[in-house]
Enzyme design. Structure first.
Site, mmCIF file in Angstrom:
data_model
loop_
_atom_site.group_PDB
_atom_site.id
_atom_site.type_symbol
_atom_site.label_atom_id
_atom_site.label_comp_id
_atom_site.label_asym_id
_atom_site.label_seq_id
_atom_site.Cartn_x
_atom_site.Cartn_y
_atom_site.Cartn_z
ATOM 1 N NE ARG A 144 76.101 115.343 -56.033
ATOM 2 C CZ ARG A 144 77.146 114.547 -55.868
ATOM 3 N NH1 ARG A 144 77.052 113.261 -56.207
ATOM 4 N NH2 ARG A 144 78.281 115.020 -55.392
ATOM 5 C CG HIS A 237 71.084 119.449 -52.399
ATOM 6 N ND1 HIS A 237 71.248 118.425 -53.314
ATOM 7 C CD2 HIS A 237 72.338 119.885 -52.094
ATOM 8 C CE1 HIS A 237 72.539 118.264 -53.557
ATOM 9 N NE2 HIS A 237 73.220 119.120 -52.827
ATOM 10 C CG HIS A 263 81.430 115.863 -51.238
ATOM 11 N ND1 HIS A 263 81.158 116.335 -49.969
ATOM 12 C CD2 HIS A 263 80.339 116.170 -51.991
ATOM 13 C CE1 HIS A 263 79.961 116.888 -49.948
ATOM 14 N NE2 HIS A 263 79.441 116.806 -51.167
#
Length: 292
Positions: A144, A237, A263
């Protein structure tokens, strides 16, 4: 100055917004004004950089494209209201692009498009070498924006080809990186970073032209310039989406990709199993074009 009620009335009357929309816009503006105040800024003096910083922060926080589009529209309406109220003469939110509403599947680039994108970076300046190392690492690790600019020297383990990443919720993870990222990272650290740093000292991996840590906004701006130069339509992204999709297409299992992306829920990662079919069509098209 209290803007809430007056802005709400403006939305309902002057812009003919539905009451629910007006309430949502007013809530967005209240959050934005609080954000400004924490930085010693006011709506009367806010500039386009403030608007971009706010939107980037929201994007980095993981809000959807649909929500981001609505919040950008709220800011544009708010500053139109301030212009009519003679609080200011311009609308700094006009510089915000309306984010496209999210597609069912995230956009990915093919390997050849990644090569074209990164290959278009000029290496004539230290900043260009930094950008090549930065975006190679982002693609190689699926980082990110906040994770990339937050890296410190102690997080890079070149011999093991691993990077320690601090993700959402301050959760740490170790992510391996490939040969290309290692090559450009070494060149940047040995040649370009000392030039950018000058006489200053910093533990940040990626340095801006003033010798400080590269910011999210700085990284975002550099990538947008790269998109214009390369002609490849993408967002930062997109590199993360492409990383995940390429791993799955190469045979990686879903749980491993989940861990690499950071995640917390595997359902977030599952979208890439659907992207994979579309991506394979893109790869076949690339192979055909290259063959021809």
């Amino acid at each position: 100055m209290e803007y809430g009620r007056a802005f709400y009335a403006y939305l309902v009357t002057a812009e003919a917004r539905a009451r629910l929309t007006a309430e949502t816009y007013a809530g967005t503006v209240a959050s934005f004004v609080d954000w400004l105040e924490r930085r010693g800024r006011t709506p009367a003096l806010a500039d386009s950089d403030d608007c971009v910083d706010y939107v980037l922060g929201r994007y980095d926080g993981g809000i959807s494209g649909k929500t981001l589009a609505r919040e950008s529209a709220a800011l544009r309406s708010f500053f139109r209201f301030l212009v009519l109220e003679r609080v200011r003469a311009d609308n700094p939110a006009d510089s915000l692009e309306s984010p496209k509403r999210e597609r069912t599947l995230p956009r990915v680039l093919s390997p050849s498009q990644i090569d074209r994108l990164l290959g278009s970076i000029s290496l004539e300046t230290p900043g260009g070498v930094r950008d090549r190392a930065l975006f190679e690492l982002v693609y190689s690790c699926g980082l990110r924006i906040s994770e990339a600019v937050g890296l410190s020297l102690a997080d890079i383990h070149a011999q093991e080809r691993m990077v320690k990443v601090v993700g959402k919720g301050d959760k740490e993870r170790l992510v391996p990186f490939g040969d290309a990222a290692l090559k450009w990272l070494r060149r940047y650290l040995e040649e370009a970073r000392p030039v950018l740093l000058g006489k200053k000292t910093s533990q940040a991996v990626f340095i801006n032209c003033r010798g400080g840590r590269l910011s999210r906004k700085g990284m975002w701006k550099r990538f947008n310039e790269l998109v214009l130069t390369s002609g490849i339509e993408a967002k930062v992204h997109t590199l993360r989406h492409s990383f995940a999709t390429h791993l799955l297409s190469g045979g990686a299992d879903l749980r491993s990709v989940q861990e690499l992306l950071g995640h917390s829920d595997v359902s977030t990662t599952q979208v890439y199993t659907h992207v994979e079919t579309s991506a394979l069509q893109l790869y076949h098209a690339d192979c055909f074009d290259n063959f021809g």
